[in-house]
Motif scaffolding. Structure first.
Motif, PDB file in Angstrom:
ATOM      1  N   LYS A  81     -55.058  14.285 -16.372  1.00  0.00           N
ATOM      2  CA  LYS A  81     -55.074  13.116 -15.490  1.00  0.00           C
ATOM      3  C   LYS A  81     -53.667  12.649 -15.156  1.00  0.00           C
ATOM      4  N   GLN A  82     -52.814  12.611 -16.169  1.00  0.00           N
ATOM      5  CA  GLN A  82     -51.440  12.167 -15.937  1.00  0.00           C
ATOM      6  C   GLN A  82     -50.695  13.121 -15.002  1.00  0.00           C
ATOM      7  N   SER A  83     -50.913  14.418 -15.167  1.00  0.00           N
ATOM      8  CA  SER A  83     -50.267  15.404 -14.297  1.00  0.00           C
ATOM      9  C   SER A  83     -50.751  15.259 -12.864  1.00  0.00           C
ATOM     10  N   PHE A  84     -52.052  15.010 -12.697  1.00  0.00           N
ATOM     11  CA  PHE A  84     -52.578  14.834 -11.348  1.00  0.00           C
ATOM     12  C   PHE A  84     -52.044  13.548 -10.724  1.00  0.00           C
ATOM     13  N   ASP A  85     -51.960  12.491 -11.517  1.00  0.00           N
ATOM     14  CA  ASP A  85     -51.416  11.228 -11.007  1.00  0.00           C
ATOM     15  C   ASP A  85     -49.979  11.418 -10.532  1.00  0.00           C
ATOM     16  N   VAL A  86     -49.206  12.190 -11.284  1.00  0.00           N
ATOM     17  CA  VAL A  86     -47.822  12.476 -10.887  1.00  0.00           C
ATOM     18  C   VAL A  86     -47.803  13.244  -9.576  1.00  0.00           C
ATOM     19  N   ALA A  87     -48.682  14.244  -9.452  1.00  0.00           N
ATOM     20  CA  ALA A  87     -48.755  15.028  -8.225  1.00  0.00           C
ATOM     21  C   ALA A  87     -49.095  14.145  -7.031  1.00  0.00           C
ATOM     22  N   GLN A  88     -50.077  13.256  -7.220  1.00  0.00           N
ATOM     23  CA  GLN A  88     -50.481  12.361  -6.141  1.00  0.00           C
ATOM     24  C   GLN A  88     -49.350  11.410  -5.766  1.00  0.00           C
ATOM     25  N   LEU A  89     -48.662  10.878  -6.778  1.00  0.00           N
ATOM     26  CA  LEU A  89     -47.556   9.955  -6.530  1.00  0.00           C
ATOM     27  C   LEU A  89     -46.422  10.639  -5.774  1.00  0.00           C
ATOM     28  N   LEU A  90     -46.067  11.834  -6.208  1.00  0.00           N
ATOM     29  CA  LEU A  90     -45.000  12.585  -5.536  1.00  0.00           C
ATOM     30  C   LEU A  90     -45.359  12.859  -4.083  1.00  0.00           C
ATOM     31  N   TYR A  91     -46.601  13.212  -3.852  1.00  0.00           N
ATOM     32  CA  TYR A  91     -47.035  13.487  -2.477  1.00  0.00           C
ATOM     33  C   TYR A  91     -46.991  12.214  -1.637  1.00  0.00           C
ATOM     34  N   ASP A  92     -47.474  11.114  -2.200  1.00  0.00           N
ATOM     35  CA  ASP A  92     -47.504   9.848  -1.462  1.00  0.00           C
ATOM     36  C   ASP A  92     -46.100   9.372  -1.110  1.00  0.00           C
ATOM     37  N   VAL A  93     -45.188   9.435  -2.080  1.00  0.00           N
ATOM     38  CA  VAL A  93     -43.816   8.998  -1.816  1.00  0.00           C
ATOM     39  C   VAL A  93     -43.152   9.917  -0.794  1.00  0.00           C
ATOM     40  N   SER A  94     -43.508  11.183  -0.815  1.00  0.00           N
ATOM     41  CA  SER A  94     -42.917  12.152   0.107  1.00  0.00           C
ATOM     42  C   SER A  94     -43.410  11.983   1.533  1.00  0.00           C
ATOM     43  N   THR A  95     -44.578  11.370   1.703  1.00  0.00           N
ATOM     44  CA  THR A  95     -45.184  11.286   3.038  1.00  0.00           C
ATOM     45  C   THR A  95     -45.244   9.872   3.616  1.00  0.00           C
ATOM     46  N   LYS A  96     -44.917   8.867   2.819  1.00  0.00           N
ATOM     47  CA  LYS A  96     -45.025   7.489   3.286  1.00  0.00           C
ATOM     48  C   LYS A  96     -43.654   6.810   3.270  1.00  0.00           C
ATOM     49  N   SER A  97     -43.188   6.447   4.440  1.00  0.00           N
ATOM     50  CA  SER A  97     -41.847   5.874   4.574  1.00  0.00           C
ATOM     51  C   SER A  97     -41.688   4.561   3.817  1.00  0.00           C
ATOM     52  N   GLU A  98     -42.775   3.760   3.759  1.00  0.00           N
ATOM     53  CA  GLU A  98     -42.660   2.477   3.064  1.00  0.00           C
ATOM     54  C   GLU A  98     -42.443   2.682   1.564  1.00  0.00           C
ATOM     55  N   LEU A  99     -43.068   3.715   1.007  1.00  0.00           N
ATOM     56  CA  LEU A  99     -42.866   4.009  -0.414  1.00  0.00           C
ATOM     57  C   LEU A  99     -41.461   4.538  -0.669  1.00  0.00           C
ATOM     58  N   LYS A 100     -40.928   5.274   0.283  1.00  0.00           N
ATOM     59  CA  LYS A 100     -39.551   5.759   0.145  1.00  0.00           C
ATOM     60  C   LYS A 100     -38.582   4.584   0.107  1.00  0.00           C
TER      61      LYS A 100
END
Length: 204
Positions: free
Chosen positions: A51-70
């Motif tokens: 679960k933690q590994s998947f959460d990290v994957a999701q977070l990395l993807y979200d930050v990589s694709t969403k300018s507001e998170l960047k």
């Protein structure tokens, strides 16, 4: 244990190949590197790691694709697609480890551990009808991709290397653009989500 390439192993899943996997696993059982029917101690531990590994994957993807998170994180040029793929695979790997533990299959060696989990998934869950071929394919594909992404093109394996597809995919981190890498990261994330949902039901 014989070391060959895991890549495209699932395309040659005939009785002979399954017997070869059984032979390798039986040797490890005899050596005490795999223990069967031992009390479940770590299924929850590996499930949490998944679960933690998947959460990290999701977070990395979200930050990589969403300018507001960047902006919020202070990394305006952040690109975590490569490690989205890596973390997606590890979420699958830990889910398999949790499943094995749940069924009393304990691995006590770190040698070729990722390839060994594939062997065990094949023998105890695919060949017995507990999982469908697509699940095994997803795991084999994820393992192959992460090996290539991290530059392990001569990775220890289960079967002979295949050529054209391997060469084509092995170049994507160097020759493909950011959009292609993003698509690959999304594919890895979605694949891990589906894979983990199926195995989680078997564990719980």
């Amino acid at each position: 244990m014989e070391e060959r390439s895991i890549t495209k192993y699932y395309q040659m899943l005939d009785e002979k190949k399954i017997k070869e996997s059984e032979k390798r696993v039986n040797i490890l059982i005899q050596n005490g590197d795999i223990v069967i029917k031992e009390k479940d101690l770590f299924a929850t531990f590996f499930l949490n790691n998944s679960k933690q590994s998947f959460d990290v994957a999701q977070l990395l993807y979200d930050v990589s694709t969403k300018s507001e998170l960047k902006k919020i994180t202070g990394f305006p040029d952040f690109n975590g697609f490569l490690w989205t793929i890596n973390s997606s695979y590890y979420s699958m790997f830990y889910m398999v480890r949790s499943l094995l533990e749940k069924y009393g299959i304990k691995i006590k060696t770190e040698q070729s551990i990722h390839l060994l989990t594939f062997d065990l998934l094949l023998i105890y869950f695919y060949s017995t009808g507990k999982i469908e071929k697509q699940i095994l394919e997803d795991y084999g594909e994820a393992n192959n991709e992460i090996s290539e992404i991290l530059g392990k093109e001569k990775a220890k394996s289960l079967v002979e290397d295949y050529s054209s597809e391997r060469e084509k995919r092995g170049r994507f981190t160097y020759e493909m653009g950011e959009i292609a890498l993003q698509n690959k990261a999304k594919t890895s994330l979605d694949r891990a989500r589906r894979f983990n949902e199926v195995l989680r039901k078997m564990i719980q």
